[in-house]
Design an enzyme around this catalytic site. Structure first.
Site, PDB file in Angstrom:
ATOM      1  N   ILE A  31       0.825  -1.213   0.000  1.00 51.20           N
ATOM      2  CA  ILE A  31       0.000   0.000   0.000  1.00 51.20           C
ATOM      3  C   ILE A  31       0.863   1.269   0.000  1.00 51.20           C
ATOM      4  O   ILE A  31       0.406   2.328  -0.437  1.00 51.20           O
ATOM      5  CB  ILE A  31      -0.971  -0.040   1.203  1.00 51.20           C
ATOM      6  CG1 ILE A  31      -2.177   0.834   0.962  1.00 51.20           C
ATOM      7  CG2 ILE A  31      -0.278   0.295   2.506  1.00 51.20           C
ATOM      8  CD1 ILE A  31      -3.332   0.565   1.927  1.00 51.20           C
ATOM      9  N   HIS A 100       6.041 -11.972   6.319  1.00 51.69           N
ATOM     10  CA  HIS A 100       5.856 -11.570   4.920  1.00 51.69           C
ATOM     11  C   HIS A 100       7.196 -11.301   4.274  1.00 51.69           C
ATOM     12  O   HIS A 100       8.157 -10.924   4.937  1.00 51.69           O
ATOM     13  CB  HIS A 100       4.954 -10.335   4.809  1.00 51.69           C
ATOM     14  CG  HIS A 100       5.405  -9.176   5.647  1.00 51.69           C
ATOM     15  ND1 HIS A 100       5.148  -9.108   6.996  1.00 51.69           N
ATOM     16  CD2 HIS A 100       6.107  -8.070   5.330  1.00 51.69           C
ATOM     17  CE1 HIS A 100       5.654  -7.989   7.485  1.00 51.69           C
ATOM     18  NE2 HIS A 100       6.265  -7.337   6.495  1.00 51.69           N
TER      19      HIS A 100
HETATM   20  P1  AMP Z   1       7.155  -4.570   7.555  1.00 53.35           P
HETATM   21  O1  AMP Z   1       7.717  -3.207   7.929  1.00 53.35           O
HETATM   22  O2  AMP Z   1       8.195  -5.502   7.033  1.00 53.35           O
HETATM   23  O3  AMP Z   1       6.304  -5.152   8.655  1.00 53.35           O
HETATM   24  O4  AMP Z   1       6.237  -4.294   6.300  1.00 53.35           O
HETATM   25  C1  AMP Z   1       4.854  -4.139   6.368  1.00 53.35           C
HETATM   26  C2  AMP Z   1       4.429  -3.650   5.009  1.00 53.35           C
HETATM   27  O5  AMP Z   1       3.041  -3.866   4.862  1.00 53.35           O
HETATM   28  C3  AMP Z   1       4.688  -2.155   4.769  1.00 53.35           C
HETATM   29  O6  AMP Z   1       5.510  -1.998   3.615  1.00 53.35           O
HETATM   30  C4  AMP Z   1       3.286  -1.577   4.562  1.00 53.35           C
HETATM   31  O7  AMP Z   1       3.248  -0.545   3.601  1.00 53.35           O
HETATM   32  C5  AMP Z   1       2.505  -2.810   4.104  1.00 53.35           C
HETATM   33  N1  AMP Z   1       1.078  -2.760   4.366  1.00 53.35           N
HETATM   34  C6  AMP Z   1       0.472  -2.472   5.544  1.00 53.35           C
HETATM   35  N2  AMP Z   1      -0.868  -2.543   5.411  1.00 53.35           N
HETATM   36  C7  AMP Z   1      -1.111  -2.897   4.120  1.00 53.35           C
HETATM   37  C8  AMP Z   1      -2.299  -3.136   3.363  1.00 53.35           C
HETATM   38  N3  AMP Z   1      -3.513  -3.016   3.897  1.00 53.35           N
HETATM   39  N4  AMP Z   1      -2.157  -3.484   2.061  1.00 53.35           N
HETATM   40  C9  AMP Z   1      -0.933  -3.602   1.508  1.00 53.35           C
HETATM   41  N5  AMP Z   1       0.216  -3.403   2.174  1.00 53.35           N
HETATM   42  C10 AMP Z   1       0.133  -3.045   3.455  1.00 53.35           C
END
Ligand code: AMP
Ligand code: ZN
Length: 114
Positions: A31, A100
């Site tokens: 996102i 992830h």
């Molecule tokens: P991390 O910092 O490795 O936990 O990465 C989490 C990632 O999830 C970040 O890059 C966010 O931008 C992404 N993220 C959070 N919520 C969403 C969502 N609803 N849809 C897509 N990506 C998301």
């Protein structure tokens, strides 16, 4: 897991830009993209962090890597190159506590990892 944003995406309760899906994983556009291609790949079954993947659960790691290859092909960045990253816990930059993999590409990525 009821409180987990990525579980809600897997369950279809929160919409996502679906890039790839199979029985084990879901891949969707980040996102807040940090690169022209920025895809998040999650195991459909909730796992909190990289530390929860031991040798008995190594299929999870294999599934994420196989999906990263598919995502790279789908997004057309496989030959040029890309980066696959898993952040773990606070100092590793993990914000969402559902394991992830980030797949980043579409531009020359900086050498430093942070
Ligand atoms: P991390 O910092 O490795 O936990 O990465 C989490 C990632 O999830 C970040 O890059 C966010 O931008 C992404 N993220 C959070 N919520 C969403 C969502 N609803 N849809 C897509 N990506 C998301
Ligand atoms: Zn979850």
């Amino acid at each position: 897991m009821s409180d987990c944003i990525f579980c809600k995406i897997v369950e279809g309760k929160i919409p996502c830009g679906n890039i790839y899906e199979d029985e084990q994983v879901l891949a969707f556009d980040d996102i807040h993209p940090m690169a022209p291609v920025h895809v998040i790949i999650v195991p459909k079954k909730h796992v909190s962090t990289l530390l929860d993947v031991d040798v008995k659960k190594s299929d999870i790691a294999g599934n994420l890597i196989a999906a990263a290859q598919k995502v790279a092909q789908i997004k057309g960045i496989a030959a040029k190159g890309f980066r696959a990253v898993i952040n773990c816990n606070a100092e590793g930059g993990q914000v969402v506590f559902h394991l992830h993999m980030h797949v980043l590409g579409g531009r020359k990525l900086q050498d430093q990892l942070g």
